[in-house]
Design an enzyme around this catalytic site. Structure first.
Site, PDB file in Angstrom:
ATOM      1  N   ASN A   1     -13.772  -4.072  -4.650  1.00 54.48           N
ATOM      2  CA  ASN A   1     -14.351  -3.201  -3.860  1.00 54.48           C
ATOM      3  C   ASN A   1     -14.749  -2.283  -4.265  1.00 54.48           C
ATOM      4  O   ASN A   1     -15.397  -1.236  -3.077  1.00 54.48           O
ATOM      5  CB  ASN A   1     -13.053  -4.254  -3.252  1.00 54.48           C
ATOM      6  CG  ASN A   1     -11.713  -3.709  -3.390  1.00 54.48           C
ATOM      7  OD1 ASN A   1     -12.118  -2.861  -4.438  1.00 54.48           O
ATOM      8  ND2 ASN A   1     -11.260  -4.003  -3.281  1.00 54.48           N
TER       9      ASN A   1
ATOM     10  N   SER B   1       0.806  -0.757   0.328  1.00 55.10           N
ATOM     11  CA  SER B   1       0.168   0.615  -0.189  1.00 55.10           C
ATOM     12  C   SER B   1       1.026   1.056  -0.175  1.00 55.10           C
ATOM     13  O   SER B   1       1.928   1.253  -0.098  1.00 55.10           O
ATOM     14  CB  SER B   1      -1.276  -0.088   1.461  1.00 55.10           C
ATOM     15  OG  SER B   1      -1.152   0.825   1.802  1.00 55.10           O
ATOM     16  N   THR B   2       0.213   1.845  -0.488  1.00 53.34           N
ATOM     17  CA  THR B   2       1.043   3.824  -0.331  1.00 53.34           C
ATOM     18  C   THR B   2       0.406   4.647   0.132  1.00 53.34           C
ATOM     19  O   THR B   2      -0.040   5.422   1.332  1.00 53.34           O
ATOM     20  CB  THR B   2       0.681   4.191  -1.848  1.00 53.34           C
ATOM     21  OG1 THR B   2       1.765   3.791  -3.065  1.00 53.34           O
ATOM     22  CG2 THR B   2       1.809   5.880  -1.369  1.00 53.34           C
ATOM     23  N   ARG B   3      -1.151   5.565  -0.391  1.00 52.55           N
ATOM     24  CA  ARG B   3      -2.196   6.357   0.716  1.00 52.55           C
ATOM     25  C   ARG B   3      -2.595   5.472   1.584  1.00 52.55           C
ATOM     26  O   ARG B   3      -2.809   6.327   2.792  1.00 52.55           O
ATOM     27  CB  ARG B   3      -3.188   5.842  -0.203  1.00 52.55           C
ATOM     28  CG  ARG B   3      -2.756   7.121  -1.483  1.00 52.55           C
ATOM     29  CD  ARG B   3      -3.523   6.915  -3.302  1.00 52.55           C
ATOM     30  NE  ARG B   3      -3.188   5.889  -3.353  1.00 52.55           N
ATOM     31  CZ  ARG B   3      -2.166   5.489  -4.688  1.00 52.55           C
ATOM     32  NH1 ARG B   3      -1.082   6.469  -4.475  1.00 52.55           N
ATOM     33  NH2 ARG B   3      -1.400   4.399  -4.564  1.00 52.55           N
ATOM     34  N   THR B   4      -3.215   4.067   2.001  1.00 54.83           N
ATOM     35  CA  THR B   4      -3.712   3.382   2.714  1.00 54.83           C
ATOM     36  C   THR B   4      -2.671   3.785   4.188  1.00 54.83           C
ATOM     37  O   THR B   4      -3.107   3.905   5.226  1.00 54.83           O
ATOM     38  CB  THR B   4      -4.169   2.075   2.876  1.00 54.83           C
ATOM     39  OG1 THR B   4      -5.094   1.968   1.899  1.00 54.83           O
ATOM     40  CG2 THR B   4      -4.866   1.539   3.709  1.00 54.83           C
TER      41      THR B   4
ATOM     42  N   CYS C   1      -8.401   6.079  -7.629  1.00 54.10           N
ATOM     43  CA  CYS C   1      -8.010   6.014  -6.451  1.00 54.10           C
ATOM     44  C   CYS C   1      -6.464   5.117  -6.548  1.00 54.10           C
ATOM     45  O   CYS C   1      -5.959   5.604  -5.297  1.00 54.10           O
ATOM     46  CB  CYS C   1      -9.203   4.729  -5.379  1.00 54.10           C
ATOM     47  SG  CYS C   1      -8.958   2.973  -6.178  1.00 54.10           S
TER      48      CYS C   1
ATOM     49  N   GLN D   1     -11.762   4.037   0.894  1.00 52.64           N
ATOM     50  CA  GLN D   1     -11.889   5.180   0.352  1.00 52.64           C
ATOM     51  C   GLN D   1     -12.997   5.920   0.062  1.00 52.64           C
ATOM     52  O   GLN D   1     -13.386   6.896  -0.761  1.00 52.64           O
ATOM     53  CB  GLN D   1     -11.526   4.190  -1.352  1.00 52.64           C
ATOM     54  CG  GLN D   1     -11.667   4.884  -2.941  1.00 52.64           C
ATOM     55  CD  GLN D   1      -9.962   5.689  -2.517  1.00 52.64           C
ATOM     56  OE1 GLN D   1      -9.095   5.251  -1.881  1.00 52.64           O
ATOM     57  NE2 GLN D   1     -10.708   6.672  -3.333  1.00 52.64           N
TER      58      GLN D   1
ATOM     59  N   ARG E   1      -5.741  -4.572   5.879  1.00 55.77           N
ATOM     60  CA  ARG E   1      -5.686  -4.354   4.306  1.00 55.77           C
ATOM     61  C   ARG E   1      -5.242  -5.974   4.065  1.00 55.77           C
ATOM     62  O   ARG E   1      -4.165  -6.323   4.192  1.00 55.77           O
ATOM     63  CB  ARG E   1      -4.960  -3.270   4.337  1.00 55.77           C
ATOM     64  CG  ARG E   1      -5.121  -3.415   2.645  1.00 55.77           C
ATOM     65  CD  ARG E   1      -3.802  -2.261   2.430  1.00 55.77           C
ATOM     66  NE  ARG E   1      -3.275  -2.276   0.209  1.00 55.77           N
ATOM     67  CZ  ARG E   1      -4.185  -1.296   0.008  1.00 55.77           C
ATOM     68  NH1 ARG E   1      -5.321  -0.429   0.608  1.00 55.77           N
ATOM     69  NH2 ARG E   1      -3.961  -1.785  -1.685  1.00 55.77           N
TER      70      ARG E   1
ATOM     71  N   HIS F   1     -14.283  -1.587   0.286  1.00 49.68           N
ATOM     72  CA  HIS F   1     -12.864  -0.610   1.063  1.00 49.68           C
ATOM     73  C   HIS F   1     -13.636   0.919   1.074  1.00 49.68           C
ATOM     74  O   HIS F   1     -13.942   1.760   0.856  1.00 49.68           O
ATOM     75  CB  HIS F   1     -12.275   0.518  -0.745  1.00 49.68           C
ATOM     76  CG  HIS F   1     -10.446   0.379  -0.512  1.00 49.68           C
ATOM     77  ND1 HIS F   1     -10.559   0.398   0.989  1.00 49.68           N
ATOM     78  CD2 HIS F   1     -10.040   0.545  -1.431  1.00 49.68           C
ATOM     79  CE1 HIS F   1      -9.461   1.533   0.524  1.00 49.68           C
ATOM     80  NE2 HIS F   1      -9.365   1.305  -0.383  1.00 49.68           N
TER      81      HIS F   1
ATOM     82  N   SER G   1      -6.632  -6.242 -10.771  1.00 54.31           N
ATOM     83  CA  SER G   1      -5.962  -5.956  -9.283  1.00 54.31           C
ATOM     84  C   SER G   1      -4.979  -6.845  -8.988  1.00 54.31           C
ATOM     85  O   SER G   1      -4.006  -7.423  -9.359  1.00 54.31           O
ATOM     86  CB  SER G   1      -7.284  -6.412  -8.322  1.00 54.31           C
ATOM     87  OG  SER G   1      -8.546  -5.645  -8.940  1.00 54.31           O
ATOM     88  N   MET G   2      -4.600  -6.395  -7.785  1.00 60.54           N
ATOM     89  CA  MET G   2      -3.121  -7.334  -7.008  1.00 60.54           C
ATOM     90  C   MET G   2      -3.767  -8.744  -6.978  1.00 60.54           C
ATOM     91  O   MET G   2      -4.967  -9.164  -6.229  1.00 60.54           O
ATOM     92  CB  MET G   2      -2.909  -6.578  -5.490  1.00 60.54           C
ATOM     93  CG  MET G   2      -2.292  -5.314  -6.007  1.00 60.54           C
ATOM     94  SD  MET G   2      -1.660  -4.348  -4.576  1.00 60.54           S
ATOM     95  CE  MET G   2      -3.602  -3.995  -3.999  1.00 60.54           C
TER      96      MET G   2
ATOM     97  N   ASP H   1     -10.914   2.432 -12.004  1.00 62.70           N
ATOM     98  CA  ASP H   1      -9.888   2.338 -10.920  1.00 62.70           C
ATOM     99  C   ASP H   1      -9.119   1.241 -12.390  1.00 62.70           C
ATOM    100  O   ASP H   1      -9.396   0.648 -13.197  1.00 62.70           O
ATOM    101  CB  ASP H   1     -10.485   1.547  -9.803  1.00 62.70           C
ATOM    102  CG  ASP H   1      -9.964   0.909  -8.583  1.00 62.70           C
ATOM    103  OD1 ASP H   1      -8.507   1.319  -9.543  1.00 62.70           O
ATOM    104  OD2 ASP H   1      -9.967  -0.333  -8.268  1.00 62.70           O
TER     105      ASP H   1
ATOM    106  N   ARG I   1      -7.917  10.911   1.970  1.00 62.55           N
ATOM    107  CA  ARG I   1      -7.803   9.728   2.665  1.00 62.55           C
ATOM    108  C   ARG I   1      -6.745  10.111   3.732  1.00 62.55           C
ATOM    109  O   ARG I   1      -7.813   9.056   4.997  1.00 62.55           O
ATOM    110  CB  ARG I   1      -7.019   8.598   2.196  1.00 62.55           C
ATOM    111  CG  ARG I   1      -7.422   8.007   1.119  1.00 62.55           C
ATOM    112  CD  ARG I   1      -8.180   7.340   1.235  1.00 62.55           C
ATOM    113  NE  ARG I   1      -7.880   5.693   1.663  1.00 62.55           N
ATOM    114  CZ  ARG I   1      -7.563   4.887   0.833  1.00 62.55           C
ATOM    115  NH1 ARG I   1      -7.089   4.549  -0.009  1.00 62.55           N
ATOM    116  NH2 ARG I   1      -6.908   4.240   2.481  1.00 62.55           N
TER     117      ARG I   1
END
Length: 323
Positions: A169, A59-62, A273, A140, A110, A137, A237-238, A233, A300
């Site tokens: 999500n 994660s970056t923002r979270t 996001c 977000q 997370r 989520h 996804s990851m 988005d 955030r």
């Protein structure tokens, strides 16, 4: 009052969700005013406490927003990545949850599966804040609605959000959040990709109650027509990197570009996001004058502050003021 967790926006009443957005708005003003006396007052609320961040996905923002929010209230954030603790290696989910929750004031989680969030909530002695799972989520959604309120004023204007992308999500919580605020939603996904039935059912109940509308289509142009917000988005996804080539073929024609944007309201805003990939949106839209992606990212932080204030400091009581 029984302990409250933040699992999804669907679990909140309309009034509770409004309170979360307003609380995020309040703490943004406090943070931006940079009043040292005000900072000190809030910093004492969790001084000497610890907030755990159990992250099984990078994660970056979270991570930044959660650690920043914890620090703002005087708590020590403790990052527990998948390589830092025994979870899933030599220790059961139950044992880890019991141990960690006995030493902290809150757990931001997370994770991969929604089942993991449910297990955390079942066994934790402190509030769990869902910081992302494969179904929801909520943080977000809080920051997204705050951003829309700031830029387009959903309180005094009737708005439409157009989602062009995957049924994931992010849109699950964003759609429910928007409808709770009276914002209409149009969701365009590729053929073969449909929204989660539980989300569709929940959305239907909200629209029957407050008159907002939601529609589902496989035509991005139809969704974008007259929209005040265009949002997308990641298409991959990851954890889905193995299927990238097939995914990109499936999403052909779903990139948000200047031609699609011409169908939206002249004053539309673009949201994402992050992290962003070129196949989802062109540079001229992503970095253009209509883009509010970096305002959205900053918000955030205030969403995390709101969650800590209501679920941890106020112990799930939405009626207590932030002071």
């Amino acid at each position: 009052m029984s302990m409250r967790h933040l699992i999804s926006i669907e679990d909140l009443t309309d009034e509770e969700f409004v309170a979360l957005v307003e609380r995020a708005e309040y703490y943004k003003k406090v943070f931006k005013n940079n009043d040292s006396a005000e900072f000190q007052k809030h910093h004492l609320k969790l001084l000497g406490k610890t907030i755990a961040l159990i992250f099984t996905k990078r994660s970056t923002r979270t991570r930044i927003s959660t650690e920043g929010a914890a620090t703002f209230f005087g708590a020590q954030p403790m990052f527990l990545g998948k390589d830092d603790i025994q979870l899933g290696v030599n220790e059961s989910f139950y044992d880890t949850t019991k141990v960690v929750s006995s030493m902290v004031s809150c757990i931001f989680a997370r994770v991969n599966k929604h089942e993991d969030i449910q297990n955390l909530c079942k066994h934790s002695s402190v509030p769990i804040i869902n910081s992302l799972c494969d179904t929801y989520h909520p943080l977000q959604a809080i920051c997204d609605m705050l951003t829309i309120k700031e830029k387009l004023d959903y309180v005094n204007n009737k708005l439409k959000i157009a989602w062009v992308g995957d049924a994931n999500n992010v849109i699950n919580d964003m759609a429910i959040a928007a409808l709770k605020l009276g914002i209409d939603v149009s969701i365009a996904t590729p053929e073969g990709i449909e929204m989660d039935k539980n989300i569709v059912d929940a959305a239907s109940k909200i629209t029957q109650r407050n008159g907002s509308t939601i529609e589902y289509t496989h035509d991005p142009k139809h969704a974008a027509k007259g929209a005040h917000v265009l949002v997308t988005d990641t298409f991959v996804s990851m954890g889905e990197e193995y299927a990238k080539e097939a995914k990109l073929k499936q999403f052909a024609g779903f990139q948000i570009d200047s031609e699609l944007a011409k169908l939206a309201d002249p004053n539309f805003k673009f949201m994402h996001c992050l992290p962003r990939h070129h196949e989802e949106v062109t540079d001229d839209v992503f970095y253009g004058n209509h883009s509010i992606v970096f305002d959205e990212a900053e918000n955030r932080l205030y969403a995390a502050m709101a969650a800590i204030d209501i679920f941890v400091i106020n112990k799930g009581n939405f009626n207590l003021p932030p002071n």
